[in-house]
Scaffold this active site. Sequence first.
Site, PDB file in Angstrom:
ATOM      1  CG  ASP A  64      -1.811   1.189   1.310  1.00  0.00           C
ATOM      2  OD1 ASP A  64      -1.532   2.198   0.636  1.00  0.00           O
ATOM      3  OD2 ASP A  64      -2.805   1.129   2.064  1.00  0.00           O
ATOM      4  CB  SER A 143      -6.217  13.772 -13.018  1.00  0.00           C
ATOM      5  OG  SER A 143      -7.518  13.926 -13.552  1.00  0.00           O
ATOM      6  CE1 TYR A 156      -8.426  10.838  -8.939  1.00  0.00           C
ATOM      7  CE2 TYR A 156      -9.108  12.602 -10.405  1.00  0.00           C
ATOM      8  CZ  TYR A 156      -8.451  11.400 -10.191  1.00  0.00           C
ATOM      9  OH  TYR A 156      -7.813  10.771 -11.242  1.00  0.00           O
ATOM     10  CB  ILE A 189      -7.500   6.626 -19.713  1.00  0.00           C
ATOM     11  CG1 ILE A 189      -6.743   7.964 -19.866  1.00  0.00           C
ATOM     12  CG2 ILE A 189      -6.772   5.479 -20.397  1.00  0.00           C
ATOM     13  CD1 ILE A 189      -6.639   8.514 -21.270  1.00  0.00           C
TER      14      ILE A 189
HETATM   15  P1  NAP Z   1      -7.513   1.676 -11.973  1.00  0.00           P
HETATM   16  O1  NAP Z   1      -7.817   0.942 -13.219  1.00  0.00           O
HETATM   17  O2  NAP Z   1      -8.564   1.832 -10.927  1.00  0.00           O
HETATM   18  O3  NAP Z   1      -6.191   1.036 -11.328  1.00  0.00           O
HETATM   19  C1  NAP Z   1      -5.700   1.576 -10.117  1.00  0.00           C
HETATM   20  C2  NAP Z   1      -4.391   0.901  -9.775  1.00  0.00           C
HETATM   21  O4  NAP Z   1      -3.861   1.520  -8.589  1.00  0.00           O
HETATM   22  C3  NAP Z   1      -4.534  -0.579  -9.471  1.00  0.00           C
HETATM   23  O5  NAP Z   1      -3.366  -1.237  -9.940  1.00  0.00           O
HETATM   24  C4  NAP Z   1      -4.591  -0.626  -7.936  1.00  0.00           C
HETATM   25  O6  NAP Z   1      -4.133  -1.864  -7.379  1.00  0.00           O
HETATM   26  C5  NAP Z   1      -3.614   0.500  -7.616  1.00  0.00           C
HETATM   27  N1  NAP Z   1      -3.756   1.071  -6.278  1.00  0.00           N
HETATM   28  C6  NAP Z   1      -4.828   1.727  -5.767  1.00  0.00           C
HETATM   29  N2  NAP Z   1      -4.560   2.104  -4.502  1.00  0.00           N
HETATM   30  C7  NAP Z   1      -3.307   1.664  -4.216  1.00  0.00           C
HETATM   31  C8  NAP Z   1      -2.481   1.715  -3.075  1.00  0.00           C
HETATM   32  N3  NAP Z   1      -2.887   2.325  -1.940  1.00  0.00           N
HETATM   33  N4  NAP Z   1      -1.248   1.154  -3.132  1.00  0.00           N
HETATM   34  C9  NAP Z   1      -0.840   0.520  -4.257  1.00  0.00           C
HETATM   35  N5  NAP Z   1      -1.565   0.436  -5.379  1.00  0.00           N
HETATM   36  C10 NAP Z   1      -2.801   1.004  -5.345  1.00  0.00           C
HETATM   37  O7  NAP Z   1      -7.051   3.189 -12.309  1.00  0.00           O
HETATM   38  P2  NAP Z   1      -6.459   3.856 -13.653  1.00  0.00           P
HETATM   39  O8  NAP Z   1      -7.587   4.436 -14.389  1.00  0.00           O
HETATM   40  O9  NAP Z   1      -5.509   2.944 -14.319  1.00  0.00           O
HETATM   41  O10 NAP Z   1      -5.681   5.083 -12.994  1.00  0.00           O
HETATM   42  C11 NAP Z   1      -4.287   5.091 -12.788  1.00  0.00           C
HETATM   43  C12 NAP Z   1      -3.863   6.492 -12.385  1.00  0.00           C
HETATM   44  O11 NAP Z   1      -4.258   7.412 -13.417  1.00  0.00           O
HETATM   45  C13 NAP Z   1      -4.526   7.001 -11.101  1.00  0.00           C
HETATM   46  O12 NAP Z   1      -3.601   7.785 -10.385  1.00  0.00           O
HETATM   47  C14 NAP Z   1      -5.656   7.856 -11.614  1.00  0.00           C
HETATM   48  O13 NAP Z   1      -6.038   8.832 -10.677  1.00  0.00           O
HETATM   49  C15 NAP Z   1      -5.013   8.450 -12.838  1.00  0.00           C
HETATM   50  N6  NAP Z   1      -5.986   8.952 -13.802  1.00  0.00           N
HETATM   51  C16 NAP Z   1      -6.809   8.084 -14.476  1.00  0.00           C
HETATM   52  C17 NAP Z   1      -7.700   8.596 -15.393  1.00  0.00           C
HETATM   53  C18 NAP Z   1      -8.603   7.726 -16.209  1.00  0.00           C
HETATM   54  O14 NAP Z   1      -9.372   8.283 -17.021  1.00  0.00           O
HETATM   55  N7  NAP Z   1      -8.569   6.401 -16.072  1.00  0.00           N
HETATM   56  C19 NAP Z   1      -7.786   9.982 -15.597  1.00  0.00           C
HETATM   57  C20 NAP Z   1      -6.942  10.821 -14.884  1.00  0.00           C
HETATM   58  C21 NAP Z   1      -6.039  10.291 -14.007  1.00  0.00           C
HETATM   59  P3  NAP Z   1      -5.166  -3.130  -7.204  1.00  0.00           P
HETATM   60  O15 NAP Z   1      -5.450  -3.618  -8.606  1.00  0.00           O
HETATM   61  O16 NAP Z   1      -4.387  -4.147  -6.416  1.00  0.00           O
HETATM   62  O17 NAP Z   1      -6.381  -2.596  -6.528  1.00  0.00           O
END
Ligand code: NAP
Length: 243
Positions: A64, A143, A156, A189
């Site tokens: 974590d 983001s 956020y 995304i």
């Molecule tokens: P996601 O599909 O929900 O994946 C989140 C990842 O973070 C998973 O691998 C999860 O692990 C891990 N995680 C969450 N809390 C954690 C912790 N405390 N310690 C270690 N690992 C942790 O999210 P995503 O869309 O790929 O987003 C990735 C990043 O991009 C984030 O920072 C998000 O805020 C940013 N972002 C995403 C978007 C978008 O449109 N998707 C837009 C702007 C920014 P587990 O699988 O083990 O739970």
Amino acid sequence: MNTFSGKIALITGASRGIGRGCAVALAEAGADIAVNYRTREESARETCSLIESLGKRAIPIQADVSMASDVGRMIKTIERELGAVGILVNNAGVAKRQPLDEIREEDWDAIIAVNLKSAFLVTQAVLPGMRARRWGRIINISSGAAQIGGVVGPHYAASKAGVLGLTHAYASLLIKEGITANAVAPSLIETDMVTHDLQVNPTMVPLGRFGTVEEVADVVVTLARNAYITGQTIYVNGGRYMS
Ligand code: NAP
């Protein structure tokens, strides 16, 4: 491609989504990869298999990243099993959409801890190794919400704006030491975060579709390659926010 041959990359939150995309893309460019995850071990192992099929080393590592003790254990394990981290992608994040009047202090603390404090903790833990070798790449996933507020909530958006300040501080403090720090700011995304949690749709993107993890990873690899870009934020968002 062997641009990063001999380099070790740590991607936090690489069990799925954008983190997995970055892990695979950096492996394609030649790096060995530490695949951090929080709970989904099976998914992290799948990311490792994808990397190993490219002929690179990969280890899944549970931590974590909002907890200093977990981060310390994670970095020790990576250094023992793979080597010192040269490329760090602070990607782990959570986005809990909540009505404005229901956001409580504990929600604020939880989001700030995972999305912002974690980037500080992991960066501090890998910096001694980067500074000793006078080479490092720190890439923080912010983001578009840092600029436009976004759909999740003020906690956020504030955490992602904080990531930009963190990036600027490391960029300016480390500029003479061969270490760059940059941010990538995606919006909408196609990952679990967007499709499961946020109830958003592609008409919210001027381009008319969600972005792919590969489109974000492509920018991360470019930032890892380039020694002259530092302190910058690259937006990957289909025209949703223009900088
Ligand atoms: P996601 O599909 O929900 O994946 C989140 C990842 O973070 C998973 O691998 C999860 O692990 C891990 N995680 C969450 N809390 C954690 C912790 N405390 N310690 C270690 N690992 C942790 O999210 P995503 O869309 O790929 O987003 C990735 C990043 O991009 C984030 O920072 C998000 O805020 C940013 N972002 C995403 C978007 C978008 O449109 N998707 C837009 C702007 C920014 P587990 O699988 O083990 O739970």
